[in-house]
Design a protein around this motif. Structure first.
Motif, short mmCIF file in Angstrom:
data_model
loop_
_atom_site.label_atom_id
_atom_site.label_comp_id
_atom_site.label_asym_id
_atom_site.label_seq_id
_atom_site.Cartn_x
_atom_site.Cartn_y
_atom_site.Cartn_z
N VAL A 57 -1.80 4.54 11.97
CA VAL A 57 -2.51 3.34 11.52
C VAL A 57 -2.38 2.28 12.60
O VAL A 57 -1.34 2.18 13.24
CB VAL A 57 -1.91 2.78 10.20
CG1 VAL A 57 -2.72 1.59 9.69
CG2 VAL A 57 -1.81 3.86 9.13
N THR A 60 -10.34 0.61 7.02
CA THR A 60 -10.16 0.40 5.59
C THR A 60 -11.06 -0.75 5.16
O THR A 60 -11.72 -1.40 5.97
CB THR A 60 -8.71 0.03 5.27
OG1 THR A 60 -8.41 -1.25 5.87
CG2 THR A 60 -7.74 1.07 5.78
N ASP A 61 -11.09 -0.99 3.85
CA ASP A 61 -11.74 -2.20 3.38
C ASP A 61 -11.10 -3.41 4.06
O ASP A 61 -9.90 -3.38 4.39
CB ASP A 61 -11.57 -2.34 1.86
CG ASP A 61 -12.35 -1.29 1.09
OD1 ASP A 61 -13.27 -0.67 1.68
OD2 ASP A 61 -12.04 -1.08 -0.10
N LEU A 68 -5.91 -0.83 -1.97
CA LEU A 68 -6.34 -2.19 -1.65
C LEU A 68 -7.21 -2.77 -2.76
O LEU A 68 -7.07 -3.96 -3.11
CB LEU A 68 -7.11 -2.20 -0.33
CG LEU A 68 -6.27 -1.94 0.93
CD1 LEU A 68 -7.17 -1.77 2.15
CD2 LEU A 68 -5.27 -3.08 1.18
N PHE A 75 -5.97 4.64 0.82
CA PHE A 75 -5.74 3.26 1.25
C PHE A 75 -6.66 2.31 0.50
O PHE A 75 -6.22 1.28 -0.03
CB PHE A 75 -5.99 3.13 2.76
CG PHE A 75 -4.75 3.08 3.61
CD1 PHE A 75 -4.36 1.90 4.23
CD2 PHE A 75 -3.97 4.20 3.79
CE1 PHE A 75 -3.23 1.85 5.02
CE2 PHE A 75 -2.84 4.16 4.58
CZ PHE A 75 -2.46 2.98 5.20
N ASN A 76 -7.94 2.64 0.48
CA ASN A 76 -8.91 1.74 -0.13
C ASN A 76 -8.71 1.63 -1.64
O ASN A 76 -8.91 0.55 -2.22
CB ASN A 76 -10.33 2.21 0.19
CG ASN A 76 -10.73 1.87 1.61
OD1 ASN A 76 -10.15 0.98 2.23
ND2 ASN A 76 -11.71 2.58 2.14
N VAL A 81 0.85 -1.20 0.00
CA VAL A 81 0.00 0.00 0.00
C VAL A 81 0.88 1.24 0.00
O VAL A 81 0.65 2.19 -0.77
CB VAL A 81 -0.95 0.01 1.22
CG1 VAL A 81 -1.61 1.39 1.37
CG2 VAL A 81 -2.02 -1.07 1.08
N LEU A 95 -7.94 7.54 4.13
CA LEU A 95 -8.72 6.31 4.03
C LEU A 95 -9.05 6.01 2.57
O LEU A 95 -8.95 4.85 2.13
CB LEU A 95 -10.00 6.45 4.85
CG LEU A 95 -10.95 5.24 4.84
CD1 LEU A 95 -10.31 4.05 5.54
CD2 LEU A 95 -12.28 5.60 5.50
N ARG A 124 -10.24 11.01 6.41
CA ARG A 124 -11.04 10.46 5.32
C ARG A 124 -10.28 10.41 3.99
O ARG A 124 -10.44 9.45 3.21
CB ARG A 124 -12.32 11.28 5.14
CG ARG A 124 -13.16 11.47 6.39
CD ARG A 124 -13.47 10.19 7.14
NE ARG A 124 -14.25 9.24 6.36
CZ ARG A 124 -14.71 8.09 6.84
NH1 ARG A 124 -14.45 7.75 8.10
NH2 ARG A 124 -15.41 7.28 6.08
N ALA A 168 -9.10 -5.41 9.33
CA ALA A 168 -8.77 -4.26 8.48
C ALA A 168 -7.73 -3.43 9.20
O ALA A 168 -7.31 -3.74 10.32
CB ALA A 168 -10.02 -3.44 8.19
#
Length: 240
Positions: free
Chosen positions: A76, A94-95, A219, A215-216, A47, A212, A209, A201
């Motif tokens: 994190v 996260t997801d 992923l 990150f998603n 990531v 986030l 946000r 997660a």
């Protein structure tokens, strides 16, 4: 308190501090050279590569993870963090990175405990700050005796108590149980039956946000190109 700074780190604004446990195999643990390895480590490293951030890993007191995050000592939380409804109120998750993360009971091989109902009146060790603590309250024998919760600061601490006969059982993640059984032949066994099945997660601050979202995005791309599948097969086998 040990921290590991991976090669290639840049300025502070390019670094994310990740709070982890030191003894959570195969999610996060230290190899013979004290370097952090594991599934969460590899996922976060990838990531970071994709979003232009260096991941710096810091061992934290799991019971203080929320304070560390909100106090900006870390950015994190990793180490097989289960998604729960209560935690959704305080973290931006996260997801999911693992879809079927089980929690199991582990006992000494010679223990007379064969099932969860055998734990009435006996002690069960859980790690401080772990979600497993709430499960133990439901352990009771046919006569109505409930299990007694005992805590340790780390998962390894629970296993030390178990080996020393200071507790009758311990609750921890299924993949971690299997790791310790494999590397301590003849010492431990798993009591049949998963106590819970949850997703895991990474957790960020609620206000982060934008981070986030990045990150998603990373992923999702890792799922699409097979990177997540490869890492799961390497570290988790067929649990996902």
């Amino acid at each position: 308190m040990l921290t590991i700074l991976w090669a290639g780190s840049g300025h502070a604004e390019e670094t994310l501090m990740v709070g982890v446990l030191a003894d959570n195999p195969p999610m996060v643990f230290r190899d013979a050279d004290t370097k952090f390895v594991g599934y969460d480590v590899d996922v976060l490293q990838e990531v970071g590569r994709r979003i232009g951030k260096t991941m710096q890993f810091k061992v934290i007191n799991w019971d203080q993870k929320t304070e560390e995050l909100n106090g900006k000592q870390i950015d994190v939380i990793a180490s097989g963090l289960s998604i729960t409804e209560e935690r959704k109120k305080i973290y931006a998750f996260t997801d999911p990175v693992v879809q079927k993360y089980t929690q199991m009971l582990i006992v000494n091989t010679a223990s007379p405990i064969k099932a969860r109902d055998d734990l009435g009146g006996k002690t069960v060790c859980v790690m401080e700050g772990a979600s497993a603590g709430e499960l133990v309250q439901d352990f009771r024998s046919a006569s109505g005796q409930t299990a007694k919760v005992q805590t340790a600061p780390t998962m390894e601490g629970c296993l030390i108590q178990l080996t020393a006969g200071e507790t009758d059982s311990a609750v921890m993640d299924g993949v971690t149980c299997e790791y310790y059984i494999k590397h301590n032949p003849g010492q431990f066994r798993i009591v049949p039956g998963a106590l819970s099945k949850r997703q895991t997660a990474f957790a960020l601050r609620l206000e982060d946000r934008a981070l986030l979202g990045t990150f998603n995005d990373a992923l999702k791309a890792m799922e699409a190109d097979g990177t997540m599948k490869r890492l799961r097969e390497r570290w988790l086998g067929d649990i996902n």
